[in-house]
Design an enzyme around this catalytic site. Structure first.
Site, short mmCIF file in Angstrom:
data_model
loop_
_atom_site.label_atom_id
_atom_site.label_comp_id
_atom_site.label_asym_id
_atom_site.label_seq_id
_atom_site.Cartn_x
_atom_site.Cartn_y
_atom_site.Cartn_z
N ASP A 18 0.97 -1.25 0.04
CA ASP A 18 0.01 0.00 -0.06
C ASP A 18 0.90 1.20 -0.21
O ASP A 18 1.94 1.07 0.67
CB ASP A 18 -0.85 0.02 1.15
CG ASP A 18 -2.22 -0.80 1.06
OD1 ASP A 18 -2.56 -0.64 -0.22
OD2 ASP A 18 -2.69 -1.47 2.02
N ASP A 45 -10.20 -5.57 1.91
CA ASP A 45 -9.14 -6.28 1.31
C ASP A 45 -9.21 -7.91 1.65
O ASP A 45 -8.37 -8.47 1.08
CB ASP A 45 -7.98 -5.89 2.29
CG ASP A 45 -7.31 -4.35 2.06
OD1 ASP A 45 -7.62 -4.21 0.95
OD2 ASP A 45 -7.11 -3.75 3.02
N ASP A 89 -5.74 -4.46 5.74
CA ASP A 89 -6.32 -4.44 7.14
C ASP A 89 -7.88 -4.02 7.02
O ASP A 89 -8.81 -4.53 7.91
CB ASP A 89 -5.87 -3.17 7.74
CG ASP A 89 -5.93 -1.89 7.03
OD1 ASP A 89 -6.49 -1.80 5.92
OD2 ASP A 89 -5.36 -0.87 7.55
#
Lengths: 694, 559
Positions: free
Chosen positions: A313, A528, A524
């Site tokens: 990310d 996802d 998280d």
């Protein structure tokens, strides 16, 4: 927990000693074919030694010698058990500290729908799906998901991080971990895992080795070791008829004794790696836990060494996470200082990191101090998703800053014009990966603030390291392509996924997997979860949702996305340690042959009163045949102890390409494995002879 | 010494040069998919011959089954022909019936490409037996090996099907071996080798005595004997016989022919799996080990035989005992190394008379059995070592090991280790049984370690499907015939079927993408790893046995 514990503490050592002897149980030994052979060999030589001492058998050898061999074979088996016990002991020590906080706590069960009634029960009585209340000062009894309330929670028991974290119903911060403490307010939590199934329990089970299952690569290696044991069993067993033939055909000589055959067998079979194999596996798991990562299986730890693609990310991993004001770009005819002044005024009420950074930048660049507006009549406009602007009305001026199109509308409404140059400026800023914020004083456009994502220091070098290791990095971000491309170039990632949606992420992972690559990612949020479930190595953040944690195969207690790189390193180190010690173990055989074979065959084809011709193979010039065999057996036992620290720590690992890693390990463990025993056996022989023990 | 080096350089150099185009040609012959339209027509012919059996596309199990079935038929055919030779035609010298266990042994020996001979051809066999039973098998057994390698390579290349055994067999026999054999046989005839179906010649010597000179269709037999890594001679003395190997030039031609197909097999493998750089590394490793053995042999044969050590004769000519001097010392020092390295097993000197350590070099060739090895199968043996080397090296770079983009896991390691174990087990246990019993003890020609070497050599030769004999051993007994016959059969098919199973298992796996972090199988580091693996896993197993045989004898002579 995050504190670095030494390799061996007094407690671990003492606890391991006890476990070592318990492991000598043949039922335990039988699980490891290599060490089982050592165990049987120990029993056989002990019996022979006793028989020789009692005079029952004659050709076993001198009783003292046979018993010495037996003693060292037992030590070999003990050292192997000790290695495993130490690895487990270190895990157990961690588990014990975890368990200390895992003590029974009282839970406030909410049996009714209305949450009015509170019943105090033992935490063990909680069942999945039940609701309980956790108030300030309570210890959360089991893992669960917040369904109501907001509270700050101290999770230091699990993460080692003392700063409290916020937990609230819904969203990505809704899961709580058993053993952590509520600091303020209250939460209503739904039980997601029963006592004995929570994270802590899984962690304890993994480090204790009780639930450890062999991983695929470990199984393959075990099979190779078992096969090699079988080969060397054949090699030694056939030496009995071979030497008998020699005696028969020469009409003279000494048939090889069973003691020597057993000693040779134990020297030749890969005892070093056989003894350390399970310790290596446990230690790999242990290193993962020391990095504050809980893997749900050893398989996941092993797979992390195979990762080819890392999905990272952008925010929090590659960039610091907050956009910071980096520059002021004044519109034509406006001085930069004026722009900075207005920008600072407009940002005074902006408590976001972005807003604060504007104030700071203005101060740095133009020594503009944040002014106190308390004495001036003013009115703040807070940022809202609707207006997409913020600012202040002061002295009759309407100072605003915000997204380019929002300010454009604002300026036009005020009767002003939107300068052509401004559009170009805004586009240029966006093209470099930064975010333009336009500043206006009423109907007059003053210029733009360049907000920039700050790429973490050193991240570029990390990515270069990863590239040398053959791992591609892909940045995932919700930003548009232009911004993403600019940051990707600055950070040095190999590829990026812009305007990422959960579906796009999933598709990206599938595409790489179809090309034969192993993909690792961390995440998280609940959205996802599908991508986490698809990825080969999926690290969920501990702060993340229950869904994310369940979809992943590892949980990072520190919730640090950069951890992925560490995880890959630990996985590689685990397999590398296995390979290196196997190579070392096999390479040792040459020296052992040269120590034991001449000693064994010294009495064959001998002339009158002469040593046999094969004495010439004794290149080490050892003191005597007995000393040669004993030295080889002692070396074989001691090398296990000597390598326990290496097995626990893992071989030194550097992020370089496969070719240089192999070259280095081949030199150290291959060539070193050939030379070391020549030196070691000779040294032991000199000591034994010096002490008149042989 | 210099002459030996020169000869070695010439022979090996020409074999290498010729193997490159031959490897290319073999890939063309065995893999028609990559070739042009003209090639497809040839396959139509083969398909017509094979019939329905040739059309099915086979996975590894079917391929292995087809191979076994065909070989079973070939074995039965050979057995029947040999057993009934006294009733069959083309028997001008009226050769009599053969003993039962010898028939079994000989059929097993030729069907397995071993050509271990417990008989002397000119004494015991009719021309019909030689040509129809044995020479035919010299073609198809070599073709079987090449076919198996092609199938293995296809599996490793990731093709779903391993091809069709009956098609591959014909391709290897008709397109590769037959043309090559015609060429070599012609050259042999030019070199002086007889080619006739007339019976033995009779001559009257100067003293007036009558002499019977055995002859026959020798050139045809010898050509495929060398090319197909068979090694079974037309005459008992094999290539030491002046009709099989008349002079220096036929000797040199023989050595090139011995190396040619095994070398070309490596290139064919590289082409089919699509990784010539890897093939180059493998070829280099094989070559290096071969050269090391040659150097060892040249060194140890440079010393005079121990029997002459104290006699007042020139000691600088090397060991001449049991050698045919018409080939020159170089010609006879190279030969045993090349024939044992390639599983050929033809002999042009008495191996029994080699200096002990040269004998060890020969045995090492058979123990490794992959320093070019047999036609097709040498590369298959090397594949087993490669997989194990990949497994060890792959772990050392910190990844689940991969070979040709497929993961090497439990099943592959198990099968590879089993293949390796089988060779060691048959050599060592066989030797142990015969050394411990009258079966072996009563048949050795010498006492002491030399006798032990004779037994060890015989089992090594059988298990490696080599076929050369150490000699000095009275091996025409029923126990020897039966035991080595069984070992040859098992050790022919175990090391083909298990690797085929490995290739089948690998080909079923998901492809992995290579990266910087993947172990390279194309560089010098991997070559070093491979050499280490071969020496450790292949040779260390045999060190104790070697110590009690040739090494003990060597040090006894040194005294």
């Amino acid at each position: 927990m995050s504190a670095r514990t030494p390799l061996m503490t007094r407690q671990v050592f003492l606890a391991s000693l006890g476990a070592t002897f318990a492991k000598l149980d043949p039922r335990v030994q039988a699980r490891n074919p290599v060490m089982f052979v050592v165990w049987v060999a120990s029993v056989v030589t002990t019996i022979m030694g006793l028989c020789a001492a009692l005079g029952v058998v004659e050709d076993a050898g001198r009783p003292g010698f046979v018993l010495a061999i037996a003693a060292w074979l037992w030590l070999t088996a003990l050292f192997a058990s000790f290695a495993e016990a130490v690895a487990e002991g270190r895990g157990k020590a961690q588990a014990a500290s975890l368990r200390a906080m895992r003590r029974q706590v009282q839970a406030k069960l909410l049996p009714g729908r209305d949450h009015k009634e509170v019943r105090i029960v033992e935490s063990s009585a909680l069942e999945r799906g039940q609701l309980f209340l956790a108030e300030a000062g309570d210890i959360i009894p089991v893992d669960g998901e917040v369904v109501e309330g907001v509270a700050s929670v101290n999770e230091s028991a699990v993460t080692g991080e003392s700063a409290p974290v916020l937990r609230e119903a819904g969203g990505d911060f809704s899961s709580v971990t058993g053993g952590t403490r509520v600091l303020s307010d209250w939460l209503v939590v739904r039980v997601t895992s029963q006592e004995g199934e929570g994270f802590l329990d899984r962690m304890i089970a993994m480090v204790e080795g009780a639930k450890r299952r062999k991983t695929p690569n470990e199984i393959a290696l075990s099979i190779l070791l078992a096969m090699l044991t079988l080969v060397f069993l054949l090699v030694t067993v056939t030496l009995l008829p071979f030497s008998r033939y020699a005696v028969l055909s020469h009409g003279d000589g000494q048939v090889v004794s069973l003691t020597l055959l057993v000693a040779l067998l134990v020297c030749l079979i890969p005892t070093t790696i056989g003894a350390l194999l399970s310790a290596i596996g446990i230690a790999g798991m242990d290193r993962m836990i020391r990095a504050n990562v809980i893997a749900t299986s050893g398989r996941a730890v092993e797979a992390s060494g195979d990762v080819d693609v890392l999905l990272l990310d952008k925010t929090g991993t590659i960039t610091l996470g907050d956009r910071q004001a980096a520059a002021f770009h004044a519109a034509p005819g406006v001085s930069e200082a004026d722009l900075a002044d207005v920008a600072q005024l407009a940002s005074l009420a902006d408590e976001t990191p972005e807003g604060r950074s504007v104030v700071v930048l203005a101060k740095q660049r133009f020594q503009l101090r944040g002014r106190d507006l308390a004495n001036v009549p003013h009115h703040f406009h807070k940022f809202s998703a609707h207006t997409r602007m913020s600012g202040v009305d002061v002295d009759g001026r309407c100072l605003r800053k915000g997204a380019a199109d929002a300010i454009r509308d604002f300026v036009r409404q005020g009767g002003g014009t939107w300068p052509e140059a401004m559009g170009v400026l805004v586009d240029n800023i966006a093209r470099t990966g930064a975010t333009p914020i336009v500043v206006a004083d009423g109907a007059r456009v003053l210029g733009a603030i360049e907000l920039r994502d700050v790429v973490k220091r050193g991240i570029r070098e990390r990515f270069a390291e990863l590239r040398r290791m053959g791992i591609r990095t892909i940045m995932v971000t919700g930003d548009n392509r232009l911004t993403a491309a600019a940051i990707a170039a600055e950070a040095g990632v190999d590829d990026f996924l812009a305007e990422a949606t959960p579906e796009a992420k999933l598709a990206l992972i599938r595409r790489h997997q179809a090309d034969g690559r192993l993909v690792a990612m961390c995440g998280d949020g609940t959205n996802d979860a599908p991508a986490l479930a698809q990825a080969d190595v999926a690290v969920a953040m501990n702060t993340g949702t229950q869904a994310a944690k369940e979809a992943g195969n590892m949980v990072d207690l520190d919730s640090n996305p950069t951890k992925l790189m560490e995880i890959v390193g630990i996985g590689k180190q685990l397999i590398m340690t296995r390979g290196a010690l196997t190579t070392f173990s096999l390479a040792n055989d040459i020296a052992k042959y040269f120590a034991v074979l001449p000693a064994m065959f010294a009495g064959l084809y001998a002339g009158q009163g002469q040593a046999g011709p094969l004495e010439a193979m004794d290149v080490m010039r050892l003191h005597s045949p007995e000393s040669a065999v004993l030295s080889a057996v002692i070396f074989n036992a001691l090398i296990i102890v000597a390598l326990i620290p290496l097995a626990l720590k893992g071989v030194a690992y550097r992020p370089v390409g496969a070719a240089s890693v192999l070259r280095r390990n081949l030199l150290v463990f291959g060539l070193g494995g050939i030379i070391a025993p020549f030196v070691g056996i000779k040294l032991i022989d000199v000591v034994l002879a010096g002490l008149h023990l042989v | 010494m210099n002459a030996t080096l020169l000869a070695a350089g010439l022979v090996i150099g020409s074999a290498i040069l010729l193997s490159w185009p031959l490897g290319r040609y073999m890939a063309w012959a065995l893999e028609p998919a990559t070739a042009g339209a003209g090639r497809a027509k040839l396959d139509l012919w083969f398909a017509r011959i094979a019939g329905a059996a040739g059309r099915a596309s086979q996975d590894w199990k079917r391929y292995a089954f087809a191979m076994l079935a065909f070989n079973a038929v070939a074995f039965a055919f050979c057995f029947v022909v040999l057993a009934l030779q006294q009733h069959l035609p083309l028997n001008p010298d009226g050769k009599a019936a053969l003993e039962g266990s010898l028939v079994f042994h000989t059929a097993a020996s030729f069907v397995t490409n071993t050509n271990l001979q417990h008989y002397a051809g000119e004494v015991s066999l009719s021309y019909f037996s030689q040509l129809v039973a044995l020479m035919w098998l010299q073609f198809v057994s070599a073709a079987t090996g090449i076919a198996a390698l092609a199938a293995l390579a296809r599996g490793l290349a990731g093709e779903a099907s391993m091809g069709n055994f009956f098609m591959d067999l014909q391709r290897a026999a008709f397109l590769v071996l037959l043309p090559l054999a015609l060429l070599v046989a012609t050259l042999m005839v030019l070199g002086g080798t007889p080619m006739t179906v007339d019976g033995a010649a009779e001559a009257t010597t100067l003293e007036g005595a009558r002499q019977v000179i055995a002859r026959g269709p020798v050139a045809a037999f010898v050509a495929i004997k060398q090319l197909g890594t068979n090694g079974g001679g037309f005459f008992g003395p094999n290539s030491a016989h002046p009709f099989e190997n008349p002079n220096f030039w036929t000797n040199a031609l023989g050595m090139v022919a011995i190396l040619l197909v095994p070398m070309a097999s490596v290139w064919m493998f590289g082409r089919v799996v699509g990784n010539m750089r890897h093939a180059r590394v493998v070829f280099g490793v094989m070559l290096l080990l071969l050269v090391l053995k040659l150097a060892g042999a040249a060194w140890f044969e440079g010393a005079p035989t121990a029997a002459l050590a104290d006699l007042p004769v020139a000691q600088d000519a090397g060991n001449l005992e049991g050698k045919e001097l018409r080939f020159g010392v170089a010609g006879v020092s190279l030969w045993p190394v090349l024939t044992t390295a390639t599983s050929n097993g033809s002999v042009n000197a008495m191996h029994d008379s080699l200096n002990p350590m040269t004998g060890l070099v020969a045995m090492t060739g058979m123990w490794l059995n992959a320093t070019f090895g047999g036609a097709g199968v040498g590369m298959i043996n090397m594949f087993v070592y490669v997989v194990l080397a990949v497994f060890l090296a792959g772990m050392m770079v910190g990844r689940t090991p991969e070979y040709l983009n497929r993961r090497v896991e439990e099943r592959e390691v198990k099968l590879a280790a089993l293949t390796l174990l089988a060779h060691g087990a048959f050599v060592l246990v066989g030797t142990a049984v015969f050394a411990a019993t009258a079966w072996g003890q009563g048949t050795v020609g010498n006492g002491g370690p030399h006798g032990f070497s004779e037994i060890l050599y015989e089992f090594s030769s059988a298990s490696a499907n080599n076929g050369s004999g150490f000699e000095g051993l009275a091996d025409t007994t029923v126990p020897w015939n039966v035991a080595t016959g069984i070992v040859m059969l098992l050790m022919r098919f175990i090391p083909i079927i298990l690797p085929l199973a490995m290739a089948g298992s690998l080909s079923a796996k998901r492809r992995t993408a290579p990266s910087e972090g993947t172990l390279s199988i194309e560089d010098g580091t991997f070559a070093a790893m491979l050499i280490g693996t071969i020496l450790f896993l292949g040779a260390l197993t045999f060190l104790p046995a070697a110590a009690l045989g040739p090494i003990a004898e060597h040090f006894m002579f040194m005294r």
